[in-house]
Design a protein around this motif. Structure first.
Motif, PDB file in Angstrom:
ATOM      1  N   ARG A  54      -7.560   3.999  -5.468  1.00  0.00           N
ATOM      2  CA  ARG A  54      -8.436   3.402  -6.464  1.00  0.00           C
ATOM      3  C   ARG A  54      -8.043   1.855  -6.854  1.00  0.00           C
ATOM      4  NH1 ARG A  54      -8.356   8.617  -6.568  1.00  0.00           N
ATOM      5  NH2 ARG A  54     -10.378   9.725  -7.079  1.00  0.00           N
ATOM      6  N   ALA A  55      -6.666   1.856  -6.986  1.00  0.00           N
ATOM      7  CA  ALA A  55      -6.204   0.395  -7.377  1.00  0.00           C
ATOM      8  C   ALA A  55      -6.380  -0.568  -6.287  1.00  0.00           C
ATOM      9  CB  ALA A  55      -4.692   0.471  -7.731  1.00  0.00           C
ATOM     10  N   GLY A  56      -6.064  -0.300  -5.023  1.00  0.00           N
ATOM     11  CA  GLY A  56      -6.136  -1.032  -3.892  1.00  0.00           C
ATOM     12  C   GLY A  56      -7.821  -1.530  -3.939  1.00  0.00           C
ATOM     13  N   LEU A  57      -8.594  -0.616  -3.903  1.00  0.00           N
ATOM     14  CA  LEU A  57     -10.052  -0.954  -3.707  1.00  0.00           C
ATOM     15  C   LEU A  57     -10.847  -1.798  -4.893  1.00  0.00           C
ATOM     16  CD1 LEU A  57     -11.374   2.360  -2.019  1.00  0.00           C
ATOM     17  CD2 LEU A  57     -11.045  -0.057  -0.906  1.00  0.00           C
ATOM     18  N   ARG A  58     -10.178  -1.406  -6.015  1.00  0.00           N
ATOM     19  CA  ARG A  58     -10.428  -2.253  -7.375  1.00  0.00           C
ATOM     20  C   ARG A  58     -10.211  -3.759  -7.086  1.00  0.00           C
ATOM     21  NH1 ARG A  58      -8.987   2.412 -10.474  1.00  0.00           N
ATOM     22  NH2 ARG A  58     -10.798   3.402 -11.039  1.00  0.00           N
ATOM     23  N   GLY A  59      -8.961  -4.065  -6.347  1.00  0.00           N
ATOM     24  CA  GLY A  59      -8.479  -5.285  -5.786  1.00  0.00           C
ATOM     25  C   GLY A  59      -9.625  -5.883  -5.136  1.00  0.00           C
ATOM     26  N   LEU A  60     -10.238  -5.155  -3.985  1.00  0.00           N
ATOM     27  CA  LEU A  60     -11.288  -5.552  -3.319  1.00  0.00           C
ATOM     28  C   LEU A  60     -12.398  -6.110  -3.937  1.00  0.00           C
ATOM     29  CD1 LEU A  60     -11.997  -6.019  -0.154  1.00  0.00           C
ATOM     30  CD2 LEU A  60     -13.256  -3.848  -0.655  1.00  0.00           C
TER      31      LEU A  60
END
Length: 241
Positions: free
Chosen positions: A175-181
């Motif tokens: 979730r954190a990674g995709l929020r960065g995207l």
């Protein structure tokens, strides 16, 4: 050229031995086939491109605007990038590739789509680590414009969210990674990703938590070797408008 393999390039890379080879495929009427291997694993073949093309078409089909700006993560043999450029609505394309040798194949014409991509003024090939560039602490995907946003980001790098080429990539699929995207996308922007595996319910849950809409589509295509069909998955998600 015979049906035997002709090795066009061999490079030792941080990820392993990268090999580009060419051959004729008797089962496809002698069609010229280009294949890429990383150590003993097959990464891609010009014989099977339905998934790479669908990645572009499904994502850009969700966008209704003109002047679309796109990022493709993973150059490979260039089929996704080429499919993006076939959409007249595309204004610009950045292709990010971690392996310099792959970019060189296109620039010197070792692969069939190299000239088409490198001669299109809308397209830039960038050597870089997409996953590092997607991190919230980075300046984003365009070295010439920090914090630039895009209408679509298409990813074709790892085999699947749970089957990665490098363990460092795993953080992106959280979730954190995709929020960065997600913050690199404009309102209504689209994130799409290719996977060699069937739809992953856990990853679909992550997507639905981050994006306004999301889903997975199975793409089937004929397999000359099995005489049956094979399939891959395209995940497509979009931000709110």
């Amino acid at each position: 050229m015979s049906d035997k393999f002709e090795e066009l390039d061999y490079q030792q890379t941080p990820l392993g031995a990268l090999i580009l080879r060419r051959r004729r495929e008797p089962m496809a009427r002698g069609e010229e086939v280009f294949e890429v291997k990383l150590d003993d694993a097959f990464l891609m073949s010009s014989l099977f491109t339905a998934g790479e093309i669908a990645l572009a078409d499904l994502a850009l089909g969700r966008l209704e605007t003109k002047g679309i700006d796109v990022v493709v993560a993973g150059l490979g043999l260039g089929f996704t990038a080429d499919a993006v450029l076939n959409h007249d609505a595309v204004n610009s394309l950045i292709v990010i590739e971690v392996l310099e040798a792959v970019i060189a194949w296109h620039r010197v014409g070792l692969v069939p789509l190299g000239h088409a991509l490198t001669s299109d003024v809308r397209c830039r090939l960038i050597h870089g680590d997409f996953f590092a560039m997607a991190h919230p602490a980075s300046d984003g995907f365009d070295p010439l414009e920090a914090e630039r946003q895009f209408d679509a980001v298409l990813v074709d790098i790892d085999h699947a969210p749970s089957h990665v080429l490098d363990d460092r990539n795993k953080a992106f699929y959280t979730r954190a990674g995709l929020r960065g995207l997600e913050r690199r996308l404009r309102p209504g922007g689209v994130f799409a990703m290719w996977s060699n595996d069937p739809p992953d319910a856990d990853f679909e849950g992550v997507l639905s938590d981050v994006f306004a809409t999301s889903g997975a589509e199975v793409i089937s295509f004929p397999n000359l070797y099995s005489g049956d069909s094979s399939s891959c998955t395209i995940y497509v998600a979009a931000t709110g408008k």
